[in-house]
Design a protein around this motif. Structure first.
Motif, PDB file in Angstrom:
ATOM      1  N   ASN A 124      44.519  40.604  18.312  1.00  0.00           N
ATOM      2  CA  ASN A 124      45.234  40.945  19.536  1.00  0.00           C
ATOM      3  C   ASN A 124      46.178  39.806  19.928  1.00  0.00           C
ATOM      4  OD1 ASN A 124      43.660  39.035  21.358  1.00  0.00           O
ATOM      5  ND2 ASN A 124      41.999  40.285  20.492  1.00  0.00           N
ATOM      6  N   ASN A 125      46.904  40.014  21.008  1.00  0.00           N
ATOM      7  CA  ASN A 125      47.890  39.023  21.441  1.00  0.00           C
ATOM      8  C   ASN A 125      47.272  37.830  22.158  1.00  0.00           C
ATOM      9  OD1 ASN A 125      47.210  40.073  23.947  1.00  0.00           O
ATOM     10  ND2 ASN A 125      49.223  40.993  24.349  1.00  0.00           N
ATOM     11  N   GLY A 126      45.959  37.841  22.352  1.00  0.00           N
ATOM     12  CA  GLY A 126      45.267  36.708  22.952  1.00  0.00           C
ATOM     13  C   GLY A 126      45.486  36.538  24.439  1.00  0.00           C
ATOM     14  N   LYS A 127      46.196  37.460  25.051  1.00  0.00           N
ATOM     15  CA  LYS A 127      46.481  37.349  26.483  1.00  0.00           C
ATOM     16  C   LYS A 127      45.399  38.070  27.281  1.00  0.00           C
ATOM     17  CE  LYS A 127      51.481  37.182  25.675  1.00  0.00           C
ATOM     18  NZ  LYS A 127      52.792  37.826  25.953  1.00  0.00           N
ATOM     19  N   GLU A 128      44.827  37.354  28.229  1.00  0.00           N
ATOM     20  CA  GLU A 128      43.727  37.930  29.000  1.00  0.00           C
ATOM     21  C   GLU A 128      44.099  38.209  30.452  1.00  0.00           C
ATOM     22  OE1 GLU A 128      40.148  35.672  28.611  1.00  0.00           O
ATOM     23  OE2 GLU A 128      40.163  35.745  26.410  1.00  0.00           O
ATOM     24  N   ASN A 129      45.217  37.669  30.903  1.00  0.00           N
ATOM     25  CA  ASN A 129      45.604  37.856  32.299  1.00  0.00           C
ATOM     26  C   ASN A 129      46.421  39.120  32.479  1.00  0.00           C
ATOM     27  OD1 ASN A 129      44.380  35.431  33.128  1.00  0.00           O
ATOM     28  ND2 ASN A 129      46.181  34.245  32.543  1.00  0.00           N
ATOM     29  N   CYS A 130      46.259  39.710  33.627  1.00  0.00           N
ATOM     30  CA  CYS A 130      46.995  40.928  33.964  1.00  0.00           C
ATOM     31  C   CYS A 130      48.147  40.557  34.890  1.00  0.00           C
ATOM     32  CB  CYS A 130      46.072  41.942  34.640  1.00  0.00           C
ATOM     33  SG  CYS A 130      46.891  43.471  35.113  1.00  0.00           S
ATOM     34  N   ALA A 131      49.357  40.867  34.477  1.00  0.00           N
ATOM     35  CA  ALA A 131      50.534  40.510  35.273  1.00  0.00           C
ATOM     36  C   ALA A 131      50.799  41.498  36.400  1.00  0.00           C
ATOM     37  CB  ALA A 131      51.754  40.416  34.364  1.00  0.00           C
ATOM     38  N   ASP A 132      50.191  42.651  36.333  1.00  0.00           N
ATOM     39  CA  ASP A 132      50.451  43.699  37.331  1.00  0.00           C
ATOM     40  C   ASP A 132      49.270  43.858  38.280  1.00  0.00           C
ATOM     41  OD1 ASP A 132      52.915  44.342  36.095  1.00  0.00           O
ATOM     42  OD2 ASP A 132      51.830  45.505  34.597  1.00  0.00           O
ATOM     43  N   ASN A 133      49.578  44.124  39.527  1.00  0.00           N
ATOM     44  CA  ASN A 133      48.526  44.349  40.515  1.00  0.00           C
ATOM     45  C   ASN A 133      48.263  45.844  40.663  1.00  0.00           C
ATOM     46  OD1 ASN A 133      48.192  41.605  41.256  1.00  0.00           O
ATOM     47  ND2 ASN A 133      50.035  41.727  42.536  1.00  0.00           N
ATOM     48  N   PRO A 134      47.007  46.257  40.549  1.00  0.00           N
ATOM     49  CA  PRO A 134      46.687  47.684  40.718  1.00  0.00           C
ATOM     50  C   PRO A 134      46.753  48.080  42.182  1.00  0.00           C
ATOM     51  CG  PRO A 134      44.684  46.415  40.451  1.00  0.00           C
ATOM     52  CD  PRO A 134      45.815  45.449  40.249  1.00  0.00           C
ATOM     53  N   PRO A 135      46.872  49.372  42.462  1.00  0.00           N
ATOM     54  CA  PRO A 135      46.833  49.838  43.849  1.00  0.00           C
ATOM     55  C   PRO A 135      45.512  49.482  44.509  1.00  0.00           C
ATOM     56  CG  PRO A 135      47.594  51.571  42.367  1.00  0.00           C
ATOM     57  CD  PRO A 135      47.072  50.463  41.507  1.00  0.00           C
ATOM     58  N   ALA A 136      45.560  49.226  45.805  1.00  0.00           N
ATOM     59  CA  ALA A 136      44.342  48.912  46.545  1.00  0.00           C
ATOM     60  C   ALA A 136      43.418  50.122  46.556  1.00  0.00           C
ATOM     61  CB  ALA A 136      44.692  48.500  47.970  1.00  0.00           C
ATOM     62  N   PRO A 137      42.119  49.888  46.567  1.00  0.00           N
ATOM     63  CA  PRO A 137      41.166  51.004  46.522  1.00  0.00           C
ATOM     64  C   PRO A 137      41.289  51.944  47.725  1.00  0.00           C
ATOM     65  CG  PRO A 137      40.079  48.922  46.031  1.00  0.00           C
ATOM     66  CD  PRO A 137      41.449  48.578  46.523  1.00  0.00           C
ATOM     67  N   VAL A 138      41.073  53.211  47.456  1.00  0.00           N
ATOM     68  CA  VAL A 138      41.013  54.245  48.487  1.00  0.00           C
ATOM     69  C   VAL A 138      39.569  54.715  48.576  1.00  0.00           C
ATOM     70  CG1 VAL A 138      41.733  56.576  49.131  1.00  0.00           C
ATOM     71  CG2 VAL A 138      43.384  54.997  48.093  1.00  0.00           C
ATOM     72  N   VAL A 139      38.960  54.516  49.706  1.00  0.00           N
ATOM     73  CA  VAL A 139      37.549  54.881  49.871  1.00  0.00           C
ATOM     74  C   VAL A 139      37.417  56.295  50.425  1.00  0.00           C
ATOM     75  CG1 VAL A 139      35.379  54.318  51.029  1.00  0.00           C
ATOM     76  CG2 VAL A 139      36.856  52.478  50.166  1.00  0.00           C
ATOM     77  N   SER A 140      38.238  56.645  51.391  1.00  0.00           N
ATOM     78  CA  SER A 140      38.111  57.928  52.082  1.00  0.00           C
ATOM     79  C   SER A 140      39.301  58.834  51.785  1.00  0.00           C
ATOM     80  CB  SER A 140      38.019  57.723  53.595  1.00  0.00           C
ATOM     81  OG  SER A 140      36.874  56.964  53.937  1.00  0.00           O
ATOM     82  N   LEU A 141      39.023  60.114  51.639  1.00  0.00           N
ATOM     83  CA  LEU A 141      40.057  61.123  51.507  1.00  0.00           C
ATOM     84  C   LEU A 141      39.674  62.332  52.346  1.00  0.00           C
ATOM     85  CD1 LEU A 141      41.077  61.196  47.714  1.00  0.00           C
ATOM     86  CD2 LEU A 141      42.509  60.525  49.652  1.00  0.00           C
TER      87      LEU A 141
END
Length: 369
Positions: A43-60
């Motif tokens: 693999n490319n050996g990169k372990e860090n994620c450059a992108d931030n995921p959406p904040a969690p949604v608990v209620s719908l």
């Protein structure tokens, strides 16, 4: 009819040893019907994620997008739809994020370790927040089955990278299991509702089945098989689903929508010893032919549904929008003789966050970089 013989690739519910390929060290395994990333250690050996995921949604708190007095649920109320789309937007963003990252990992055959890290961290973030645990309405449960299915199928793809990343997946698996446990009684403990027998049930079945394969819970597959049989055993000699014909002018749309989870469920179940493909006199194949044939020639479905069909969304090239038939590459994996006819319906990799991302790279190794 001869079927393609599957190679079997097992995903462990417990610990994994990674030496180029995944090797089980426990006896209990469930089988993944597609080939996972083949070069996990290269693999490319990169372990860090450059992108931030959406904040969690608990209620719908979701409600139907259709007009209140429309028994066929075929006429959309613009205000209802706008409210629904805004409420579910962040949850959809999460599904798109996780499945895109999983696809980037699988599509490079394991080179993009950073993409696997992104997917795992997003899943873990939502799991630690116990996302989607406070669903206020039945519609909320019915709608989030697609999110759960996509998340579980994405997790299956990146699970082999967890050992390399020294990533504890326990919280993710507990979260997926909790969502599956809350999904099952929505269908089994709510009486004789139409939605317990039509496309909503198939999506619930797929979600629970995908979680089962992801974390090694065969009882979840048993629920999936019952859900699957409810669908394919309704398929008529024509190939139609009577309950989806009741959607009148959207019957074609809903046949395509219902076929997808049934195809993906069949794949997961068939790989684990359930004779899904031949169930009810090859009901799945009849349904797929009927739904796919209706894309360019809706005359049969219009006769059966009793109304002209609404137009399907199409790309600039005139082909149906790929997400509507993202399951087709999985179907053609089992019925390659149909590619000559239905391969004309698309001209690129098929993607749907509901099915774990780029289906084409899961079932066609030649599509990988």
């Amino acid at each position: 009819m001869a079927l393609v013989k599957l190679s079997r690739f097992s995903l462990m519910a417990g610990a994994l040893i990674l030496v180029g390929t995944v090797q089980p060290i426990q006896a209990a395994t469930l089988t993944v019907p597609f080939e996972l990333a083949r070069h996990v250690t290269k693999n490319n050996g990169k372990e860090n994620c450059a992108d931030n995921p959406p904040a969690p949604v608990v209620s719908l708190n979701l409600s139907s997008i259709y007009e209140d007095d429309d028994d066929s649920h075929s006429t959309i109320d613009p205000q209802h739809k706008d409210r629904y789309d805004k409420a579910v937007a962040q949850t959809r963003q999460f599904a798109a994020f996780v499945t895109r990252q999983a696809s980037n990992y699988t599509g490079t055959d394991g080179n993009r370790l950073d993409a696997a890290s992104c997917a795992l961290k997003a899943l873990d973030l939502w799991a630690r927040a116990d996302a989607l645990s406070d669903l206020k309405t039945r519609q909320s449960y019915l709608s989030t089955t697609r999110i759960l299915a996509g998340a579980a199928l994405a997790y299956i793809q990146v699970r082999p990278a967890a050992a390399l990343l020294k990533f504890d997946t326990g919280t993710i698996e507990k979260w997926l299991s909790g969502l599956a446990d809350r999904t099952i009684p929505i269908y089994t403990e709510s009486g004789d509702r139409t939605s317990n027998k039509q496309n909503h049930r198939y999506w619930g079945g797929l979600a629970v089945t995908a979680v089962g394969v992801a974390i090694g819970r065969k009882d979840y597959l048993d629920f999936g098989f019952e859900s699957y049989k409810l669908g394919v055993c309704q398929v008529t000699a024509d190939g139609a689903l009577p309950l989806e014909l009741m959607r009148k002018k959207k019957a074609r749309d809903y046949h395509l929508h219902a076929t997808g989870p049934l195809v993906m469920m069949a794949s997961l179940l068939q790989a684990n010893g359930y004779d899904a493909l031949s169930e009810c006199d090859n009901g799945l194949k009849r349904l797929a032919h009927f739904a796919l044939d209706s894309i360019n020639d809706p005359s049969r479905i219009e006769t059966l549904a009793g109304e002209p069909q609404v137009k399907l969304p199409r790309d600039k090239n005139g082909l149906i929008r790929p997400d509507r038939i993202a399951w087709l590459d999985a179907y053609l994996h089992y019925y390659p003789e149909d590619r000559k006819l239905y391969g004309k319906l698309f001209d690129g990799a098929l993607f749907s966050s509901n099915f774990g991302g780029r289906i084409s790279v899961l079932y066609n190794v030649s599509e990988r970089d």
